[in-house]
Design a protein around this motif. Sequence first.
Motif, mmCIF file in Angstrom:
data_model
loop_
_atom_site.group_PDB
_atom_site.id
_atom_site.type_symbol
_atom_site.label_atom_id
_atom_site.label_comp_id
_atom_site.label_asym_id
_atom_site.label_seq_id
_atom_site.Cartn_x
_atom_site.Cartn_y
_atom_site.Cartn_z
ATOM 1 N N THR A 198 -34.212 -14.401 21.313
ATOM 2 C CA THR A 198 -33.463 -13.369 22.024
ATOM 3 C C THR A 198 -31.997 -13.748 22.147
ATOM 4 N N GLY A 201 -30.133 -13.259 18.861
ATOM 5 C CA GLY A 201 -29.899 -11.867 18.494
ATOM 6 C C GLY A 201 -29.027 -11.108 19.463
ATOM 7 N N HIS A 202 -28.591 -11.796 20.529
ATOM 8 C CA HIS A 202 -27.798 -11.106 21.550
ATOM 9 C C HIS A 202 -26.341 -11.006 21.130
ATOM 10 N N ASN A 203 -25.779 -9.804 21.210
ATOM 11 C CA ASN A 203 -24.385 -9.577 20.860
ATOM 12 C C ASN A 203 -23.651 -9.040 22.079
ATOM 13 N N PRO A 204 -22.977 -9.907 22.845
ATOM 14 C CA PRO A 204 -22.314 -9.453 24.062
ATOM 15 C C PRO A 204 -21.200 -8.450 23.806
ATOM 16 N N GLN A 205 -20.578 -8.505 22.603
ATOM 17 C CA GLN A 205 -19.493 -7.569 22.312
ATOM 18 C C GLN A 205 -20.006 -6.141 22.194
ATOM 19 N N SER A 206 -21.174 -5.966 21.568
ATOM 20 C CA SER A 206 -21.729 -4.621 21.443
ATOM 21 C C SER A 206 -22.159 -4.098 22.808
ATOM 22 N N THR A 207 -22.642 -5.004 23.676
ATOM 23 C CA THR A 207 -23.006 -4.611 25.027
ATOM 24 C C THR A 207 -21.784 -4.123 25.789
ATOM 25 N N GLN A 208 -20.676 -4.843 25.624
ATOM 26 C CA GLN A 208 -19.435 -4.468 26.286
ATOM 27 C C GLN A 208 -18.946 -3.113 25.793
ATOM 28 N N ARG A 209 -19.049 -2.877 24.483
ATOM 29 C CA ARG A 209 -18.577 -1.598 23.935
ATOM 30 C C ARG A 209 -19.416 -0.440 24.469
#
Length: 212
Positions: A198, A201-209
Amino acid sequence: PKIHSGIYEREDLLELLDRQKSQIDNRVSDRELKSARGALTFGDKTVGSVMSPRKAVVWVGADDPIGPKLMDDLHKTGHNRFPVIAGSALPTNPPKAGQAGRPTNPEVVGTLYLTDLLKNLEKPGTVRDIMKKDAHFINESHKLEQALDGFLKSGQHLLVAVNNFEEVVGVLTLEDVLSQVLGEKISDEFDSYDNRRTVAGHNPQSTQRSKN
């Protein structure tokens, strides 16, 4: 020749940060300015000014039964760890003085983590069976720098605040202190740090967007 910065003491730095925020061509984000101010000032604040006061704390009783109802009640609070008191925190009918989740001077005997409760939902037993059997304390008059030192030395994420009469007056979490350092409340949205797949595979930038 070296030009003097005009900064002599901390107050000069704080004033500079305030001026920077209103500067027309400023390219330093509000978040970075808040973090800089928080790092300079958090040590002045006391535990009592930041902690959750006793009447606002969600207490769990060591004798309370574990199960879906307890999980549901605690999950609604948005917290992931809770101070455990001796006996039961469940109200009686008629309720006794100091009950209904607000004991007058609770005897704190441990800490319950929501993850431990989740792992043991199907097992019969009480909170005492799954709680961490330790409690750490700090005086409400201590500065947050000392509280941070207490968190680091104890390895705990929750400290019970007491006054000079040894009365429990509230609870301080590591997030409370770090929020003062960073100048904003810490969001605890990603919780799967114990799962390598997990995390990978976590992308904090996409979460922020997506939030924006």
